[in-house]
Design a protein around this motif. Sequence first.
Motif, PDB file in Angstrom:
ATOM      1  N   GLN B 180       0.800  -1.227   0.000  1.00 58.14           N
ATOM      2  CA  GLN B 180       0.000   0.000   0.000  1.00 58.14           C
ATOM      3  C   GLN B 180       0.835   1.280   0.000  1.00 58.14           C
ATOM      4  N   SER B 181       2.106   1.164   0.320  1.00 57.18           N
ATOM      5  CA  SER B 181       2.941   2.361   0.258  1.00 57.18           C
ATOM      6  C   SER B 181       3.653   2.490  -1.086  1.00 57.18           C
ATOM      7  N   SER B 182       3.343   1.592  -2.012  1.00 54.37           N
ATOM      8  CA  SER B 182       3.996   1.634  -3.318  1.00 54.37           C
ATOM      9  C   SER B 182       3.224   2.541  -4.271  1.00 54.37           C
ATOM     10  N   GLY B 183       3.914   3.119  -5.223  1.00 54.50           N
ATOM     11  CA  GLY B 183       3.281   3.957  -6.240  1.00 54.50           C
ATOM     12  C   GLY B 183       4.081   3.893  -7.531  1.00 54.50           C
ATOM     13  N   VAL B 184       3.390   3.621  -8.624  1.00 53.96           N
ATOM     14  CA  VAL B 184       4.070   3.478  -9.919  1.00 53.96           C
ATOM     15  C   VAL B 184       3.272   4.261 -10.964  1.00 53.96           C
ATOM     16  N   GLY B 185       3.973   5.026 -11.770  1.00 56.52           N
ATOM     17  CA  GLY B 185       3.319   5.717 -12.880  1.00 56.52           C
ATOM     18  C   GLY B 185       2.946   4.718 -13.953  1.00 56.52           C
ATOM     19  N   ALA B 186       1.685   4.700 -14.347  1.00 54.55           N
ATOM     20  CA  ALA B 186       1.230   3.684 -15.304  1.00 54.55           C
ATOM     21  C   ALA B 186       0.395   4.319 -16.394  1.00 54.55           C
ATOM     22  N   ILE B 187       0.303   3.597 -17.480  1.00 52.92           N
ATOM     23  CA  ILE B 187      -0.460   4.093 -18.631  1.00 52.92           C
ATOM     24  C   ILE B 187      -1.177   2.908 -19.274  1.00 52.92           C
ATOM     25  N   LEU B 188      -2.391   3.162 -19.717  1.00 55.02           N
ATOM     26  CA  LEU B 188      -3.131   2.099 -20.406  1.00 55.02           C
ATOM     27  C   LEU B 188      -2.658   2.038 -21.855  1.00 55.02           C
ATOM     28  N   GLU B 189      -2.369   0.840 -22.303  1.00 60.41           N
ATOM     29  CA  GLU B 189      -1.707   0.700 -23.595  1.00 60.41           C
ATOM     30  C   GLU B 189      -2.552   1.244 -24.750  1.00 60.41           C
ATOM     31  N   LYS B 190      -3.832   0.940 -24.739  1.00 60.30           N
ATOM     32  CA  LYS B 190      -4.652   1.341 -25.884  1.00 60.30           C
ATOM     33  C   LYS B 190      -5.081   2.797 -25.805  1.00 60.30           C
ATOM     34  N   GLY B 195      -2.280   6.989 -15.095  1.00 64.67           N
ATOM     35  CA  GLY B 195      -2.761   6.874 -13.725  1.00 64.67           C
ATOM     36  C   GLY B 195      -1.624   6.510 -12.796  1.00 64.67           C
ATOM     37  N   VAL B 196      -1.978   6.311 -11.555  1.00 63.20           N
ATOM     38  CA  VAL B 196      -0.978   5.924 -10.560  1.00 63.20           C
ATOM     39  C   VAL B 196      -1.359   4.550 -10.018  1.00 63.20           C
ATOM     40  N   LEU B 197      -0.405   3.662 -10.068  1.00 61.46           N
ATOM     41  CA  LEU B 197      -0.643   2.295  -9.605  1.00 61.46           C
ATOM     42  C   LEU B 197      -0.339   2.221  -8.120  1.00 61.46           C
ATOM     43  N   ARG B 198      -1.300   1.748  -7.352  1.00 62.27           N
ATOM     44  CA  ARG B 198      -1.085   1.656  -5.907  1.00 62.27           C
ATOM     45  C   ARG B 198      -1.540   0.296  -5.394  1.00 62.27           C
ATOM     46  N   GLY B 199      -0.874  -0.157  -4.354  1.00 60.04           N
ATOM     47  CA  GLY B 199      -1.304  -1.379  -3.710  1.00 60.04           C
ATOM     48  C   GLY B 199      -2.341  -1.065  -2.641  1.00 60.04           C
ATOM     49  N   THR B 200      -3.066  -2.073  -2.240  1.00 58.15           N
ATOM     50  CA  THR B 200      -4.050  -1.878  -1.183  1.00 58.15           C
ATOM     51  C   THR B 200      -3.651  -2.707   0.034  1.00 58.15           C
ATOM     52  N   ALA B 201      -4.398  -2.493   1.094  1.00 57.96           N
ATOM     53  CA  ALA B 201      -4.074  -3.200   2.339  1.00 57.96           C
ATOM     54  C   ALA B 201      -4.207  -4.712   2.184  1.00 57.96           C
ATOM     55  N   ASN B 202      -5.105  -5.134   1.287  1.00 55.99           N
ATOM     56  CA  ASN B 202      -5.280  -6.582   1.120  1.00 55.99           C
ATOM     57  C   ASN B 202      -4.521  -7.142  -0.077  1.00 55.99           C
ATOM     58  N   GLY B 203      -3.527  -6.393  -0.553  1.00 55.75           N
ATOM     59  CA  GLY B 203      -2.622  -6.931  -1.556  1.00 55.75           C
ATOM     60  C   GLY B 203      -3.082  -6.829  -2.989  1.00 55.75           C
ATOM     61  N   GLU B 204      -4.110  -6.037  -3.243  1.00 55.44           N
ATOM     62  CA  GLU B 204      -4.531  -5.849  -4.620  1.00 55.44           C
ATOM     63  C   GLU B 204      -3.798  -4.656  -5.223  1.00 55.44           C
ATOM     64  N   VAL B 205      -3.844  -4.582  -6.543  1.00 55.42           N
ATOM     65  CA  VAL B 205      -3.202  -3.465  -7.229  1.00 55.42           C
ATOM     66  C   VAL B 205      -4.287  -2.654  -7.933  1.00 55.42           C
ATOM     67  N   MET B 206      -4.313  -1.372  -7.657  1.00 53.47           N
ATOM     68  CA  MET B 206      -5.342  -0.505  -8.227  1.00 53.47           C
ATOM     69  C   MET B 206      -4.688   0.594  -9.066  1.00 53.47           C
ATOM     70  N   LEU B 207      -5.374   0.955 -10.132  1.00 53.29           N
ATOM     71  CA  LEU B 207      -4.928   2.095 -10.935  1.00 53.29           C
ATOM     72  C   LEU B 207      -5.778   3.290 -10.531  1.00 53.29           C
ATOM     73  N   GLU B 208      -5.125   4.256  -9.934  1.00 56.92           N
ATOM     74  CA  GLU B 208      -5.850   5.425  -9.418  1.00 56.92           C
ATOM     75  C   GLU B 208      -5.724   6.607 -10.368  1.00 56.92           C
TER      76      GLU B 208
END
Lengths: 172, 451
Positions: B180-190, B195-208
């Motif tokens: 949850q403290s991670s952050g990655v710059g991400a882009i949708l290919e198409k 957006g910003v890729l972030r982890g969650t408390a339960n280990g999922e990865v979300m694009l914010e």
Amino acid sequence: MQITYTSGEQVEVYRFSLPVTVGVPLLALFLQAFVPRRFPFFSYFDLPLLVTIFFAMARRNPISGLLTGAVIGLVQDSIGGHAIGLYGIAKTVVGFGASSLGVKLDVENAGARLLVTLGFYLIHGVVYFAVARGMVNMTLNWSWGHSILAGLANALLGVVLYFLLDKFKQRT
Amino acid sequence: MESVLGRYRNLIILVGVLFLQVLGLAVQVKRSSDAESTRLIRIWAVSAITPLERGLVWVQNGAGNLWHNYFYLRGVRAENRQLKEQIEQMRLEQVRLNEDAAQARRLQALLSFKEQFVSRTVAAQVIGSSGSDLSRIVYIDKGENDGLRRDLAVVTADGIVGKVLQAFPTVSQVLLINDQSSGVGAILEKSRLQGVLRGTANGEVMLERVMSDEEVAPGDTVLTSGGDQIFPKGLRVGTVSKVGTGKDLFLNVRIRPAANLSKLEEVLVVTEKQERQAAAQVTERMRAADILAQRLPSVPDKPATPEANAGGTAGNAATGTAGGASGALPPSKPLTVPNPQAGAATKTQSPSGSTKQDAGSIPPGIVTPSGSQAAGSSHTRSATVPGQTVSNGAPKTAPPRRASEPAAQTGNSQKTVGSKPADSPATSPETPKPALPQSNPQPPAADDSPN
């Protein structure tokens, strides 16, 4: 004031040899760090917590209990990536509580151990959650269902583990 | 007083220990960017735990390798055959991709894009984890001694994994992208939505930070955007697994990571990435028109007219001067080396008849009548427009040679096109002379040409 690994109260107290006192918590920390790499579900277990509860209940000395919890928790924090002290505070409280309870109650049978471990797992979770949210501003979601299930799993593992660790007990 | 202290001794010690830990925590929270304050404690803890892990991983791998490499070889021949077929198919695919990549590089060069290359990686093995579902961290068996440092990207062949959080002498801590403290710059290919890729408390990865009015569909590929200055652009992150409505006008985009974060074995740490101009050597200073001209069917060259030649000389002279000023032409470049670029430049010059355009398109290293030019282009020029430059332009526009000037320029140029003037010294092609010094560019040829 002399802090020892034994205490002499009304109920029977135990002591442990130095290799066991150092080796068992280290082994628990090692397994906790190593096994989830192969079996991810293992991260739901908290072996250092179970070891903290076991030593605290066996020694029945609140001071040694809270110190054991603090040391194990701080080492666990050091291995993790978050701020050091989150597990330390939670396990200090658990160590103190377990040893204080051990002074007053007989927690030698499996049923009592199961309930005590479940209860302290929840207390540990609540303290961790409170400190992480309140001080470190971490985003955590509390789920009673998840916590109780994980607590039960830990309690079951704890009963087995305590049975094994009982072999290392030495009467004072 | 003593009795009170004795009575509440346990509580006092508990409060004291808790107070100390809270104090330590507060210091760390205040210095959230400074990991050095706890580094020593972490080194001790890691040093106590990781040797065991390293040893166990070594034994485990040794046993696994022994079994798989010496005993369990069932189906290896069939697999080998399949792999060979796969290699053949991939070679064909590679040819196509090379073409596409070359075209992309040319176009990027035209737009002066900068591109990042992963130039050096260190392979590492995952030896442990934090062991907690609240902290998604793994340990790798490489550290500062292997050149690792904080904030390096960690990837696998499948996709990104995380970044180095702390590097210790022999091991490193890697923060996974689902923490949850991670952050990655991400882009949708198409759709190229960022957006910003972030982890969650339960280990999922979300694009914010994706607006709710944007269209995002499950299955879309997510790549790194390079905006975080940690991950090079274009690395695979994962695919969109679920899209929902979030809060504050943003979408709730859940990502399935491409790399299996829960079962990591070997990873690559990107220790060096280069950012350079996306200019291939061949495509330097090439215009879009030139690229298109290469792809179009060739048009027969028009016969050269005196006006065009005069203009061409001026243009070429200007190019030569500019090239000299920019320093792109190495002075000691052999004059007889063919330059494939020159062909393109010359080819586009003749049909258009516009020497100004040609001047811009001639890459460094092409011979100009003023003498600051490589002979490879002369060779090509003579093949495409016979006699255009030399018979009409060069003798007219060549400036008076200085005493210190090497004579090979003009001589070679003339020799290439096969119309050597009588007054030029005979120069053997086997002994190419260096081009004119770049610090002394020739004056524009048109000014010196005796009309």
